[in-house]
Design a protein around this motif. Sequence first.
Motif, PDB file in Angstrom:
ATOM      1  N   SER A  98       0.813  -1.216   0.000  1.00 16.55           N
ATOM      2  CA  SER A  98       0.000   0.000   0.000  1.00 16.55           C
ATOM      3  C   SER A  98       0.850   1.271   0.000  1.00 16.55           C
ATOM      4  CB  SER A  98      -0.967  -0.007   1.188  1.00 16.55           C
ATOM      5  OG  SER A  98      -0.236  -0.023   2.392  1.00 16.55           O
TER       6      SER A  98
ATOM      7  N   SER B 133       0.323  -0.735  -5.284  1.00 14.43           N
ATOM      8  CA  SER B 133      -1.097  -0.385  -5.193  1.00 14.43           C
ATOM      9  C   SER B 133      -1.455   0.848  -6.025  1.00 14.43           C
ATOM     10  CB  SER B 133      -1.505  -0.176  -3.739  1.00 14.43           C
ATOM     11  OG  SER B 133      -0.669   0.752  -3.121  1.00 14.43           O
TER      12      SER B 133
ATOM     13  N   LYS C 208      -5.267   1.022  -5.533  1.00 11.82           N
ATOM     14  CA  LYS C 208      -5.707   2.295  -4.947  1.00 11.82           C
ATOM     15  C   LYS C 208      -5.902   3.365  -6.007  1.00 11.82           C
ATOM     16  CE  LYS C 208      -3.878   1.790  -0.304  1.00 11.82           C
ATOM     17  NZ  LYS C 208      -3.206   2.471   0.785  1.00 11.82           N
TER      18      LYS C 208
END
Lengths: 373, 373
Positions: free
Chosen positions: A267, A293, A315
């Motif tokens: 992340s 991500s 993301k």
Amino acid sequence: MKKIKILLICAILSVPLCLAQTKQQSIIEDFKPSTLNQPGQEFPKVNSQGYARFRITAPDAKSVVVTLGVPGVRGGTSLTKSEDGSWTGTTAGPQEEGFHYYHLTIDGGIFNDPGTLNFYGSTRWESGIEIPAHDQDFYALNDVPHGRVQQILFPSKSTKISRRAFVYTPPDYDKSRSKRYPVLYLQHGWGEDETAWTNQGRANLIMDNLIAEGKIKPFLIVMTYGMTNDVKIGGLRNFDITPFQTLMTDELIPYVDANFRTIPNQSHRAMAGLSMGGMETKTITLAMPNLFSYYGLLSGGTYTPEDIKDKSKVKLIFLSCGSFENAGSIRNTAVKLKEAGINTVSYVSENTRHEFQTWRRSLYELALLLFKD
Amino acid sequence: MKKIKILLICAILSVPLCLAQTKQQSIIEDFKPSTLNQPGQEFPKVNSQGYARFRITAPDAKSVVVTLGVPGVRGGTSLTKSEDGSWTGTTAGPQEEGFHYYHLTIDGGIFNDPGTLNFYGSTRWESGIEIPAHDQDFYALNDVPHGRVQQILFPSKSTKISRRAFVYTPPDYDKSRSKRYPVLYLQHGWGEDETAWTNQGRANLIMDNLIAEGKIKPFLIVMTYGMTNDVKIGGLRNFDITPFQTLMTDELIPYVDANFRTIPNQSHRAMAGLSMGGMETKTITLAMPNLFSYYGLLSGGTYTPEDIKDKSKVKLIFLSCGSFENAGSIRNTAVKLKEAGINTVSYVSENTRHEFQTWRRSLYELALLLFKD
């Protein structure tokens, strides 16, 4: 009757001549050395309209041609010999804003302009020129705290040599001894190398300025050579991603995580690339969904909704290009990806094409979106 | 009688011809691309004897001359045109070991060889070639832990711009977060810049290898641009050290001490420089005896015993040059300094002159002597 014909022909012929003359007359004589010139070199020069003027010394040459010219005009700018043995010429029109590669053809051989710095592109070190841009302040060397560009040589068992990468560390990296940072892995295009994003792209200055203005939280950028299987001109179709993917996932990322204060998880890791680097980004992000991500393709293609197997792992998808590239495709794809529930942002750089001004602006826009959580 | 005369003349004339032919025949055809070539470029090539061979494409040129040649032979190596439009030629003799600058003169204009990388020297980016040396392993890219070369942009009020420096940090620098290091400030020569010591000199690789072999304790090296008052060709006599001294003592050193884990005192600080950088070293070390305790002049002059006002402040004076330079002066001065009670070491690099092979070796020898306490 004959007289009228001749007059008509003259009138017709005079139109382009007049236009050409008007164009010439409209050139403003405020030429200044390009900011990429070698120290003390006057030429090449650029004026406030974006015209570029060249001067080359080669008294016994038969022909000196500069490849830089109005896009679409073949042959670039032919220089004219002066009495002092130098060759001079001005582009037929204003050049687009930003950085351009060019070279000289002298008596049939390809050489660089000794007046300016060289930049690695098209699998060779080429001359570079900078056309001032209306928005150039975002990549200027401003009086702000500066990060570092660190050359690392990291071991690569798969390619059996020490490989080079550059790591941008933000200004506060060495102030704290414990703070950890997200990382963007940022790839160059075909024929370029790991020097491109800082030399041509000014990635470090873009970051310094964004950080100084408080617009982003600092992160690291890692740039390495992506043409690991020696793609030669025309060989892109035969490009095999495997060696580079191995290098990136098994060697570079573990090395960076072990040797820099990163936040070593999916992340807090992004990958982006321009052109061929976008193709690499697409392949590697899809093959290794647990590594990155945030995905960025800069003039480097698109994802389809079907490409993304697990939306929860993505993301952001960032897609960009210049307005003179296939901007419609970028925008349409972004709509489809958003409809499929994937956070997607598209960006089109106005009045630029497949060149670094598009990618400087794209990096700026991408940086604003990264690591927001 | 006439016949004898003619025969004699023939005999005399044939001597150099024979010699020349023997020389030509003795060239071993094991040419390989120079290690400094651009990726994928075959030429320039170097053979095991040190001959260099060039090939330049310029089908319509009248003349192509390479400045590299047997030292002392004016005009370098003239290339000969082949039927395919390329120009080829081999140096008249073997070149000395190590790095050499060169350029092409094409139809009266000066250009770089598109086959090889460029290096900043003579106030311009010039072509470079590497002649394999018997001792090249000490500056080779070996499979050892590598330090970093960090580009920093530091603020300089005195010159009103952000200035660039490169800082070598050893392999263990980022392993520990508290260890502090001595620092060598290392200056380039006239017409070069802050890139010279790593690009041409391979300072980082020399350090990596010395550290890997356990021959030295790690230290930092800081390299910045020393020609702050824009010395042009022939202008060295008018060189004013003041702006550089201000930059070094008031701006660079405090910045490095604030931003790197240095041991920020006189006994852990060295200054050395090659050629003009030696002149700068001499001036600054003598003007600021409380800043540095190790002084190195590499083909950069000497100190007299009278120069040293307080012997207790000088831990080492290192003087070096190539054997084809004024080696006697270096050796004699070292004797005098030692007699005066100053710890002095002289080093003469065998069979080299005012070039980087001398300075690579000198840096190696100097590094062995620094920060021993």
